[in-house]
Enzyme design. Structure first.
Site, PDB file in Angstrom:
ATOM      1  N   GLY A  95     -16.513 -41.023 -43.315  1.00  0.00           N
ATOM      2  CA  GLY A  95     -15.476 -39.970 -43.312  1.00  0.00           C
ATOM      3  C   GLY A  95     -14.203 -40.195 -44.082  1.00  0.00           C
ATOM      4  N   ASP A 119     -10.748 -38.255 -32.737  1.00  0.00           N
ATOM      5  CA  ASP A 119     -11.084 -36.933 -31.974  1.00  0.00           C
ATOM      6  C   ASP A 119     -11.001 -37.789 -30.429  1.00  0.00           C
ATOM      7  OD1 ASP A 119     -12.436 -34.805 -30.700  1.00  0.00           O
ATOM      8  OD2 ASP A 119     -14.487 -35.364 -31.257  1.00  0.00           O
ATOM      9  N   THR A 120     -12.079 -38.351 -29.788  1.00  0.00           N
ATOM     10  CA  THR A 120     -11.793 -39.032 -28.631  1.00  0.00           C
ATOM     11  C   THR A 120     -11.024 -40.112 -28.810  1.00  0.00           C
ATOM     12  OG1 THR A 120     -13.754 -40.466 -28.572  1.00  0.00           O
ATOM     13  CG2 THR A 120     -14.237 -38.257 -27.769  1.00  0.00           C
ATOM     14  N   GLY A 121     -10.747 -40.843 -29.814  1.00  0.00           N
ATOM     15  CA  GLY A 121     -10.122 -41.753 -30.315  1.00  0.00           C
ATOM     16  C   GLY A 121     -11.081 -43.233 -29.724  1.00  0.00           C
ATOM     17  N   THR A 126     -13.630 -44.448 -31.656  1.00  0.00           N
ATOM     18  CA  THR A 126     -14.065 -45.078 -32.958  1.00  0.00           C
ATOM     19  C   THR A 126     -12.672 -46.136 -32.976  1.00  0.00           C
ATOM     20  OG1 THR A 126     -15.288 -43.433 -33.598  1.00  0.00           O
ATOM     21  CG2 THR A 126     -14.678 -44.838 -35.170  1.00  0.00           C
ATOM     22  N   LYS A 168      -6.830 -35.208 -33.454  1.00  0.00           N
ATOM     23  CA  LYS A 168      -7.131 -33.995 -32.147  1.00  0.00           C
ATOM     24  C   LYS A 168      -6.550 -34.688 -30.936  1.00  0.00           C
ATOM     25  CE  LYS A 168     -11.551 -32.501 -33.995  1.00  0.00           C
ATOM     26  NZ  LYS A 168     -13.150 -32.122 -33.641  1.00  0.00           N
ATOM     27  N   ASP A 180     -18.072 -34.467 -42.067  1.00  0.00           N
ATOM     28  CA  ASP A 180     -19.417 -33.583 -42.235  1.00  0.00           C
ATOM     29  C   ASP A 180     -19.735 -33.169 -41.054  1.00  0.00           C
ATOM     30  OD1 ASP A 180     -19.670 -36.298 -40.531  1.00  0.00           O
ATOM     31  OD2 ASP A 180     -21.676 -35.645 -40.800  1.00  0.00           O
ATOM     32  N   ARG A 214     -19.476 -32.860 -46.880  1.00  0.00           N
ATOM     33  CA  ARG A 214     -18.154 -33.791 -47.032  1.00  0.00           C
ATOM     34  C   ARG A 214     -17.581 -33.747 -48.408  1.00  0.00           C
ATOM     35  NH1 ARG A 214     -19.015 -38.259 -43.462  1.00  0.00           N
ATOM     36  NH2 ARG A 214     -20.906 -38.574 -42.800  1.00  0.00           N
TER      37      ARG A 214
HETATM   38  P1  IMP Z   1     -13.953 -40.288 -32.073  1.00  0.00           P
HETATM   39  O1  IMP Z   1     -14.629 -41.760 -31.930  1.00  0.00           O
HETATM   40  O2  IMP Z   1     -14.401 -39.328 -30.879  1.00  0.00           O
HETATM   41  O3  IMP Z   1     -12.362 -40.426 -32.087  1.00  0.00           O
HETATM   42  O4  IMP Z   1     -14.486 -39.686 -33.398  1.00  0.00           O
HETATM   43  C1  IMP Z   1     -14.384 -39.915 -34.735  1.00  0.00           C
HETATM   44  C2  IMP Z   1     -15.362 -39.637 -35.415  1.00  0.00           C
HETATM   45  O5  IMP Z   1     -16.126 -38.422 -35.058  1.00  0.00           O
HETATM   46  C3  IMP Z   1     -14.961 -39.612 -36.829  1.00  0.00           C
HETATM   47  O6  IMP Z   1     -14.785 -40.575 -37.780  1.00  0.00           O
HETATM   48  C4  IMP Z   1     -15.794 -38.339 -37.229  1.00  0.00           C
HETATM   49  O7  IMP Z   1     -16.942 -39.052 -37.907  1.00  0.00           O
HETATM   50  C5  IMP Z   1     -16.545 -37.565 -35.984  1.00  0.00           C
HETATM   51  N1  IMP Z   1     -15.615 -36.233 -35.880  1.00  0.00           N
HETATM   52  C6  IMP Z   1     -14.961 -35.936 -34.507  1.00  0.00           C
HETATM   53  N2  IMP Z   1     -14.291 -34.870 -34.789  1.00  0.00           N
HETATM   54  C7  IMP Z   1     -14.892 -34.185 -36.187  1.00  0.00           C
HETATM   55  C8  IMP Z   1     -14.656 -32.990 -36.700  1.00  0.00           C
HETATM   56  O8  IMP Z   1     -14.027 -32.271 -36.352  1.00  0.00           O
HETATM   57  N3  IMP Z   1     -15.468 -32.743 -37.920  1.00  0.00           N
HETATM   58  C9  IMP Z   1     -16.008 -33.909 -38.482  1.00  0.00           C
HETATM   59  N4  IMP Z   1     -16.401 -35.218 -37.838  1.00  0.00           N
HETATM   60  C10 IMP Z   1     -15.594 -35.404 -36.679  1.00  0.00           C
HETATM   61 MG    MG Z   2     -19.861 -37.337 -38.636  1.00  0.00          MG
END
Ligand code: IMP
Ligand code: MG
Length: 184
Positions: free
Chosen positions: A51, A110-112, A114, A138, A166, A172
């Site tokens: 991303g 998003d959830t954090g 990653t 988020k 994506d 993308r």
């Molecule tokens: P996390 O580990 O939940 O913070 O997710 C992060 C990853 O989820 C990002 O690097 C994205 O690949 C994917 N992601 C989370 N939310 C979105 C969104 O709204 N659009 C696209 N990809 C997202």
């Molecule tokens: Mg993705």
């Protein structure tokens, strides 16, 4: 050739959220802060693929410091646009980061999970500092406690695409950020 439902009904499944001008302004502001905070240093920008690639390309061109660029590949396998996901990395983090100022570059948090996982993998390498820059956050979706020093935009729990982001590997290449909408 398969015809997707969006082509059949002639409407796009997304609408504009942040246009190119707004993105450029916010990215320039982030770069200004980074230029000031890392003056006289040579930070390592550690991009989180896939991303990050569009955001990072724009960001580094606004940074007037000697920087090094590295990438880590993280895939969160999720089912559609839900939050259920499993994290997968391409092997161990073998980049020499000991004593370096590391700036993790994400497109969206998003959830954090990653960013949190990558940060922990960087921490064991004993860097001089670690910070996170994300284009979009988020905050209401975080499931772990996070310290994100640099963030471009905060949004709710909508699913966004474009500018490197994506939905099932598509969109993308859109030059703006859009949010997915239900076409029903
Ligand atoms: P996390 O580990 O939940 O913070 O997710 C992060 C990853 O989820 C990002 O690097 C994205 O690949 C994917 N992601 C989370 N939310 C979105 C969104 O709204 N659009 C696209 N990809 C997202
Ligand atoms: Mg993705």
């Amino acid at each position: 050739m398969s015809i997707t439902s969006e082509e059949k009904i002639g409407r796009k499944p997304f609408e504009l959220l942040f246009d190119q001008r707004r993105l450029a302004t916010v990215i320039a502001e982030l770069a200004d802060r980074i230029n000031a905070d890392y003056a006289d240093q040579t930070p390592v920008l550690l991009g989180v693929l896939k991303g990050c690639f569009v955001f990072m390309a724009d960001l580094i061109r606004q940074i007037q410091l000697p920087v090094e660029v590295e990438f880590v590949s993280a895939s969160s396998y999720r089912h559609g646009t839900t939050q259920e996901s499993e994290l997968a990395f391409n092997g161990p983090l073998s980049i020499p980061l000991t004593g370096r100022h590391v700036l993790i570059v994400e497109a969206i948090v998003d959830t954090g999970r990653t960013v949190d996982t990558i940060r922990k993998r960087v921490d064991v390498l004993e860097p001089a500092s670690v910070e996170v820059v994300t284009l979009i956050d988020k905050p209401a979706s975080h499931r772990v406690k996070l310290d994100i020093k640099y963030k471009g935009f905060s949004i709710g729990n909508e699913f966004v695409i474009g500018f490197g982001l994506d939905n099932t590997q598509r969109y993308r290449n859109l030059p703006f950020v859009g949010k997915m909408i239900d076409l029903q």
